[in-house]
Motif scaffolding. Structure first.
Motif, mmCIF file in Angstrom:
data_model
loop_
_atom_site.group_PDB
_atom_site.id
_atom_site.type_symbol
_atom_site.label_atom_id
_atom_site.label_comp_id
_atom_site.label_asym_id
_atom_site.label_seq_id
_atom_site.Cartn_x
_atom_site.Cartn_y
_atom_site.Cartn_z
ATOM 1 N N LEU A 65 56.327 24.930 73.816
ATOM 2 C CA LEU A 65 56.767 26.004 74.860
ATOM 3 C C LEU A 65 57.194 27.123 74.476
ATOM 4 O O LEU A 65 57.705 28.197 75.170
ATOM 5 N N SER A 66 56.826 27.330 73.152
ATOM 6 C CA SER A 66 57.334 28.699 72.500
ATOM 7 C C SER A 66 56.590 30.164 73.203
ATOM 8 O O SER A 66 57.339 31.031 72.908
ATOM 9 N N ALA A 67 55.551 29.947 73.722
ATOM 10 C CA ALA A 67 55.183 31.034 74.559
ATOM 11 C C ALA A 67 56.267 31.577 75.656
ATOM 12 O O ALA A 67 56.287 32.898 76.042
ATOM 13 N N SER A 68 56.745 30.658 76.296
ATOM 14 C CA SER A 68 57.725 30.792 77.604
ATOM 15 C C SER A 68 59.200 30.545 77.160
ATOM 16 O O SER A 68 59.862 31.320 78.009
ATOM 17 N N ARG A 69 59.422 30.009 76.365
ATOM 18 C CA ARG A 69 60.998 29.751 75.975
ATOM 19 C C ARG A 69 61.256 30.063 74.477
ATOM 20 O O ARG A 69 60.215 29.831 73.599
ATOM 21 N N GLU A 70 62.502 30.498 74.262
ATOM 22 C CA GLU A 70 63.111 30.828 72.872
ATOM 23 C C GLU A 70 63.296 29.209 72.318
ATOM 24 O O GLU A 70 63.814 28.385 73.020
ATOM 25 N N VAL A 71 62.525 29.016 70.999
ATOM 26 C CA VAL A 71 62.793 28.024 70.362
ATOM 27 C C VAL A 71 63.793 28.058 69.321
ATOM 28 O O VAL A 71 63.771 28.988 68.431
ATOM 29 N N ARG A 72 64.685 27.258 69.315
ATOM 30 C CA ARG A 72 65.843 27.452 68.485
ATOM 31 C C ARG A 72 66.060 26.167 67.437
ATOM 32 O O ARG A 72 65.832 25.196 67.933
ATOM 33 N N TRP A 73 66.415 26.562 66.069
ATOM 34 C CA TRP A 73 66.568 25.584 65.291
ATOM 35 C C TRP A 73 68.138 25.354 64.864
ATOM 36 O O TRP A 73 68.812 26.233 64.192
ATOM 37 N N PRO A 74 68.823 24.409 65.375
ATOM 38 C CA PRO A 74 70.338 24.267 65.250
ATOM 39 C C PRO A 74 70.874 24.009 63.877
ATOM 40 O O PRO A 74 71.921 24.336 63.564
ATOM 41 N N ILE A 75 69.903 23.493 62.956
ATOM 42 C CA ILE A 75 70.298 23.224 61.544
ATOM 43 C C ILE A 75 69.737 24.470 60.538
ATOM 44 O O ILE A 75 68.564 24.639 60.631
ATOM 45 N N ARG A 76 70.826 24.705 59.865
ATOM 46 C CA ARG A 76 70.116 25.804 58.818
ATOM 47 C C ARG A 76 70.666 25.466 57.470
ATOM 48 O O ARG A 76 71.883 25.190 56.950
ATOM 49 N N HIS A 77 69.503 25.359 56.542
ATOM 50 C CA HIS A 77 69.899 25.129 55.251
ATOM 51 C C HIS A 77 70.676 23.647 55.255
ATOM 52 O O HIS A 77 71.678 23.646 54.095
ATOM 53 N N GLY A 78 70.284 22.868 55.899
ATOM 54 C CA GLY A 78 70.862 21.392 55.796
ATOM 55 C C GLY A 78 72.229 21.230 56.708
ATOM 56 O O GLY A 78 72.570 20.282 56.860
ATOM 57 N N THR A 79 72.828 22.328 57.119
ATOM 58 C CA THR A 79 74.057 22.286 57.780
ATOM 59 C C THR A 79 74.102 22.743 59.326
ATOM 60 O O THR A 79 73.195 23.703 59.709
ATOM 61 N N VAL A 80 74.544 22.061 60.068
ATOM 62 C CA VAL A 80 74.552 22.355 61.625
ATOM 63 C C VAL A 80 75.213 23.765 61.897
ATOM 64 O O VAL A 80 76.305 24.099 61.461
ATOM 65 N N GLU A 81 74.558 24.646 62.672
ATOM 66 C CA GLU A 81 74.995 25.794 62.939
ATOM 67 C C GLU A 81 75.394 26.239 64.417
ATOM 68 O O GLU A 81 76.142 26.936 64.821
ATOM 69 N N ASN A 82 74.503 25.744 65.272
ATOM 70 C CA ASN A 82 74.679 25.769 66.418
ATOM 71 C C ASN A 82 75.087 24.413 67.163
ATOM 72 O O ASN A 82 73.955 23.552 67.258
ATOM 73 N N TRP A 83 76.176 24.283 67.393
ATOM 74 C CA TRP A 83 76.569 22.968 68.023
ATOM 75 C C TRP A 83 76.104 22.532 69.588
ATOM 76 O O TRP A 83 75.868 21.571 69.685
ATOM 77 N N GLU A 84 76.046 23.732 70.163
ATOM 78 C CA GLU A 84 75.414 23.546 71.663
ATOM 79 C C GLU A 84 73.983 22.919 71.448
ATOM 80 O O GLU A 84 73.684 22.009 72.228
#
Ligand SMILES: Nc1ncnc2c1ncn2[C@@H]1O[C@H](COP(=O)(O)OP(=O)(O)OP(=O)(O)O)[C@@H](O)[C@H]1O
Ligand SMILES: [Mg+2]
Lengths: 414, 329
Positions: A65-84
Motif C-alpha cells: 500500500l506504500s503508494a497510497s499510505r505511509e508505511v511505518r516501521w515501529p522498531i528501530r535498531h532493535g528497540t520499539v520506538e513507536n508504541w502506537e
C-alpha cells in the motif's frame, strides 16, 4: 479471569525484529509466519465509521500500500520506538495472522539486550490489558539464540549450561552478547547500529555507482535479493579483488528482472559487491566513518571484558544468530580472525616470560536456521515444563501492576 | 491475504494452511532438496480452540504430499455431514482429497499432493486449490449451520426444533428453523468483565447501524438483547447457562436470499465467526483507546516536564483505564 486450561496449549512465540517479525506456536521448529515489521494505518481515522480502527495493514500487505499510505516501521535498531504502531502491529499479528484467542495462550516475546525497563512495562500493559493474555514471558534475544543452538546440537542435552557468546546481526542492529549460565553479562555487551539494512544500502550504492540499470523503484528490493542470494565472505579483501579483476567471468553473475510499471526487461551485473558488502563487518571503514571497529575485534573485546573464569567457554561457543550472519564463509572468517586476536594477545602476555599459556579454543557454531534462531529458542523454551511458572501471570500483573515485569527472570530448565 | 481482511473481517482461508502449502510448493518448484528433506510437522491453534496441523508424507519417492488436519473441542464436529461438505468444498480432483480416516487427534484430514500442485501450469489454478484446502475449517465446522441454511433455501423455511452447534465447551450457537427464516442466536460470553462492557456497547451500536443504514438493508437482521430471546425457550438449561452470559444475546435472522448459492458460504462463515469477530474487535478498540490515552499522558507529561523544576514530587504515577499504574520519567 484467564482461561485455566491455557497451560495445556502451546504458547504463542513472537520475535519482533527491526526488519522482520517471526511468529508461531511453541513446539514448532519454524515460525508460521515471517513478515516485515511495518504498519500502514489509514490516516483518516476521524470519518466516524465504526470499523476504521480495524483498517490497519501490516507486513507485505502494508508494503503493497506504500503508494497510497505511509508505511511505518515501529522498531528501530532493535528497540520499539513507536508504541502506537507497535500495538497495532501486534493486534493484526494476533487477530489476522495467528488468528488465535489471546486469552487461550501464554505469550513469549523477545527483546534486545539492555532493553529499558519502561519498554517491558509498556509491553506488559498491552498484552495484559488489550489482549488479556493469561501469562507473559519476555526473553532476551541472545539467550534464546543460545538455547536454540544447544537444542539443535543435542536434543537430549537441553540441560547443558547456557554459556557462550552470541553474535546477533539482524536488519537494524549488531549485538555481541556474552552469556554465562543463562545470565547476560550486561556490561560486556557490544553493540553497533550497523546491520543488514546497511549492507543492502551499500549494495545498492555500489551498483548504482557502476551504472547498472535497475529501475529506481525496485532498487532497494533488488539490492536485498542480490545481497541474500549472491554475497559471500571472502578470506582476504585485496586478494579477492584481484581475483575478480583477473577473471571476471568466474565471479560476475547476471541478474534479470522486469520493470513492474512498463513491463520492460532489464538485466544487471553483480560483481565486487558480492564480497564487499559483508566485508563491511570486517573492514567497516569501507562503509562508515563512525563505526570502525571490526566485528572480530568487538567479539574479542566483549569476551576479554567478561569474568576471567568464563572466557574459555565464551571463546569456545560463539553462536551465530540473525539473517545477516548467513553469508557463506561468515563463521569461518570470524573464527579465524578471533583466533588470531587471541593468539596475539597470548603471545604478548607471555613474551619474554617462562610461562606458556594454554592455547584457547575458538569455536563458531553455525546451523541452518540462523535466520530464525531467536524464534526457535523461544519455541524450545516455551515447550519446557518449567516455562509456564516462569511467566508473569495475569494474576501477578493485576496484583502488582506493570512494574512486575521490570526484572527479567533468567530461565532455567533448558 | 484478502483485502477485506483489513476491515476486520476474518478471511475464510487460514493463513497458516495457506503459507505452509505455499512454502512447500515453492520448495518443490525450486528443487530445494534441503527444505524438502526436513520432515514437516507444523501446527497452530486458531480462535475457538481449533487445532490445525500440516505434516509431510512421503508416499513414494520423488512425490511430496502434505496432510492438512483440523480438530476442534469435543462436540463441534458434525461427523458425516462435515465429511461430505469437506469433500464438496475443499477437495480438488486428485490434488486434494479427504482422507478416509483423519490423522490421530484430529477430526478431518486432507491430503494435498504438493508435487501435482507444483507441476500445475496455471498459477491461478494452483492458488485456487490451495485456497480451497485452506478453507477447511469453514467446511467442517459449518456443516450443521450449512445444512439448516440449505434447507431454508430449498423449502423456503419451515418450523423445526431448536438445534445447536457447540463452538467450544460452554459456548453454544443456537439455530432455530422457523417459517420463512432461520434464526441464529449467540449468547455472548467474555473471559474478561471489562471486555463484556465494551462488547455491550459495541453490539448495541452494531444492531443499530444495521437498522438505520440503508446500504445494509440486505444484510441479515440483527437484534441485541440482555435476556435470552424467545427462540431459546426450548434450550437445555446447562447449555444456556444464563449466569455465565455476561455479554447479552445476539440474534441473526436469515432469509432465503441470504442463502442463495453465491452467498451461502460467506453467510455460513460470517455467522460462524461472529464471536471471534466481536472479540477481535474489542481488542482493537482497546488498543485504540490505549494509544489515545498514551498520547494524552504524553502531552500531559511534556507539560509536566516544562514545569519540572518546580515540581517537588518528581515523576508522576499514571493510571490506565483499568486502574493500573505506571511511572514515567
Ligand atoms: N541468506 C541471507 N544472507 C544474508 N543476509 C540475509 C539472508 N537472509 C536474510 N538476510 C538479511 O537479514 C536481515 C534480517 O535478519 P533478521 O530477521 O535476523 O533481522 P531482524 O530480527 O528483523 O532485525 P534485528 O534483530 O536487527 O532487530 C535482513 O537485512 C535480510 O536482508
Ligand atoms: Mg532479530
Amino acid at each position: 479471569m484467564a482461561r485455566e486450561d491455557a497451560m495445556t496449549r502451546p504458547a504463542v512465540v513472537i520475535d519482533n525484529g527491526t526488519g522482520w517479525t517471526k511468529m508461531g506456536f511453541a513446539r514448532n521448529v519454524r515460525p508460521s509466519h515471517v513478515i516485515p515489521t511495518c504498519v500502514a494505518a489509514n490516516g483518516a481515522t476521524t470519518s466516524g465509521k465504526m470499523m476504521d480502527d480495524l483498517d490497519v495493514a501490516i507486513g507485505r500487505e502494508a508494503m503493497a500500500l506504500s503508494a497510497s499510505r505511509e508505511v511505518r516501521w515501529p522498531i528501530r535498531h532493535g528497540t520499539v520506538e513507536n508504541w502506537e504502531d507497535m500495538e497495532r502491529f501486534w493486534q493484526a499479528s494476533v487477530c489476522r495472522y495467528l488468528r488465535c484467542d489471546p486469552e487461550d495462550h501464554y505469550f513469549l516475546l523477545t527483546e534486545p539486550p539492555l532493553n529499558p525497563p519502561e519498554n517491558r512495562e509498556y509491553t506488559a500493559e498491552i498484552f495484559f490489558e488489550s489482549f488479556n493474555v493469561p501469562g507473559l514471558y519476555i526473553g532476551v534475544q541472545a539467550a534464546l539464540a543460545l538455547a536454540a543452538s544447544i537444542a539443535s546440537k543435542k536434543q537430549s542435552q537441553y540441560a547443558s549450561a547456557l554459556t557462550g557468546t552470541v553474535i546477533d546481526i539482524g536488519d537494524g542492529v549488531t549485538h555481541i552478547i556474552p552469556v554465562s549460565d543463562g545470565y547476560v553479562l550486561g556490561s560486556s555487551i557490544k553493540s553497533v547500529p550497523l546491520a543488514g539494512r546497511d549492507l543492502t544500502t551499500f549494495v545498492q550504492y555500489l551498483m548504482r555507482e557502476r551504472g547498472e540499470k535497475i529501475p529506481p523503484e525496485d532498487a532497494m528490493e533488488v539490492a536485498r535479493k542480490v545481497k541474500e542470494d549472491h554475497c559471500y565472505v571472502c578470506k582476504d579483501m585485496v586478494k579477492e579483488f584481484l581475483a575478480h579483476e583477473r577473471k571476471p567471468g568466474e565471479h560476475v553473475v547476471q541478474i534479470n528482472g522486469t520493470r513492474g510499471k512498463t513491463g520492460e526487461k532489464w538485466s544487471a551485473d553483480v560483481g565486487y559487491e558480492r564480497f564487499l558488502a559483508p566485508e563491511v563487518f570486517f573492514n567497516p571503514e569501507i562503509y562508515s566513518s563512525d563505526y570502525i571497529t571490526p566485528l572480530p575485534e568487538l567479539v574479542h573485546q566483549a569476551i576479554a571484558s567478561s569474568p576471567i573464569d568464563t572466557r574459555r567457554n565464551l571463546y569456545g561457543n560463539i553462536v551465530l544468530s540473525g539473517g545477516s550472519t548467513m553469508f557463506k564463509g561468515f563463521g569461518k572468517r570470524i573464527k579465524r580472525d578471533v583466533k588470531r586476536l587471541v593468539d596475539e594477545r597470548i603471545a604478548a602476555t607471555t613474551k619474554g616470560g617462562t610461562l606458556t599459556s594454554k592455547e584457547v579454543d575458538v569455536e563458531v557454531v553455525t546451523h541452518n536456521f540462523q535466520r530464525t534462531a531467536v524464534w526457535f529458542g523461544g519455541s524450545v523454551l516455551a515447550s519446557t515444563p518449567g516455562f509456564y511458572s516462569s511467566c508473569v501471570s495475569k494474576a501477578d500483573y493485576e496484583e502488582h501492576g506493570a512494574n512486575i515485569v521490570r526484572q527479567n527472570p533468567v530461565f532455567r530448565g533448558i | 491475504m484478502d483485502r477485506d481482511g483489513a476491515h476486520g473481517e476474518i478471511s475464510r482461508a487460514s493463513p497458516f494452511i495457506r503459507d505452509v502449502l505455499l512454502a512447500r510448493v515453492r520448495a518443490v518448484r525450486a528443487g530445494d532438496a534441503e527444505t524438502l528433506a526436513e520432515p514437516l510437522g507444523a501446527h497452530a491453534i486458531e480462535f475457538d480452540d481449533v487445532r490445525l496441523a500440516a505434516s509431510s508424507v512421503r508416499e513414494e519417492k520423488g512425490k511430496d504430499a502434505v496432510d492438512v488436519s483440523v480438530g476442534a473441542p469435543p462436540g463441534a464436529m458434525d461427523g458425516a455431514r462435515a465429511r461430505a461438505d469437506a469433500e464438496a468444498l475443499c477437495a480438488s480432483g486428485t490434488a486434494t482429497r479427504v482422507r478416509d480416516k483423519a490423522n490421530a487427534g484430529y477430526d478431518l484430514t486432507l491430503r494435498v499432493d504438493v508435487s501435482e500442485l507444483a507441476a500445475m501450469e496455471s498459477e491461478a489454478a494452483r492458488m485456487e486449490v490451495i485456497e480451497r484446502a485452506a478453507r477447511v475449517r469453514s467446511a467442517v465446522y459449518g456443516a450443521k449451520l450449512r445444512a439448516h441454511l440449505r434447507a431454508l433455501g430449498e423449502t423456503g423455511g419451515t418450523e423445526g426444533a431448536l438445534d445447536w452447534h457447540t463452538r467450544r465447551p460452554g459456548e453454544t450457537m443456537f439455530i432455530k428453523p422457523q417459517k420463512d427464516q432461520v434464526t441464529v442466536v449467540f449468547p455472548m460470553r467474555f473471559e474478561d468483565a471489562r471486555d463484556a462492557v465494551i462488547a455491550t456497547q459495541f453490539l448495541t451500536h452494531f444492531a443499530e447501524v444495521r437498522r438505520t443504514q440503508k446500504d445494509l438493508s440486505t444484510a441479515p437482521a440483527v437484534s441485541y438483547i440482555k435476556t435470552p430471546p424467545l427462540e431459546l425457550k426450548e434450550a437445555p438449561e446447562e447449555l444456556l447457562n444464563v449466569a455465565a452470559t455476561n455479554g447479552g444475546y445476539v440474534s441473526f435472522v436469515l432469509f432465503k436470499r441470504h442463502v442463495a448459492e453465491d452467498r451461502l458460504e460467506s453467510t455460513v462463515w460470517n455467522i460462524l465467526t461472529f464471536h471471534a469477530f466481536v472479540s477481535f474487535h474489542i481488542k482493537y478498540s482497546k488498543a485504540y483507546w490505549h494509544s489515545r490515552m498514551r498520547n494524552k499522558v504524553e502531552s500531559w507529561l511534556s507539560i509536566l516536564k516544562r514545569a519540572k523544576k518546580s515540581d517537588p514530587n518528581g515523576p508522576k504515577k499514571m493510571t490506565t483505564a483499568s486502574g493500573r499504574t505506571f511511572v514515567r520519567k
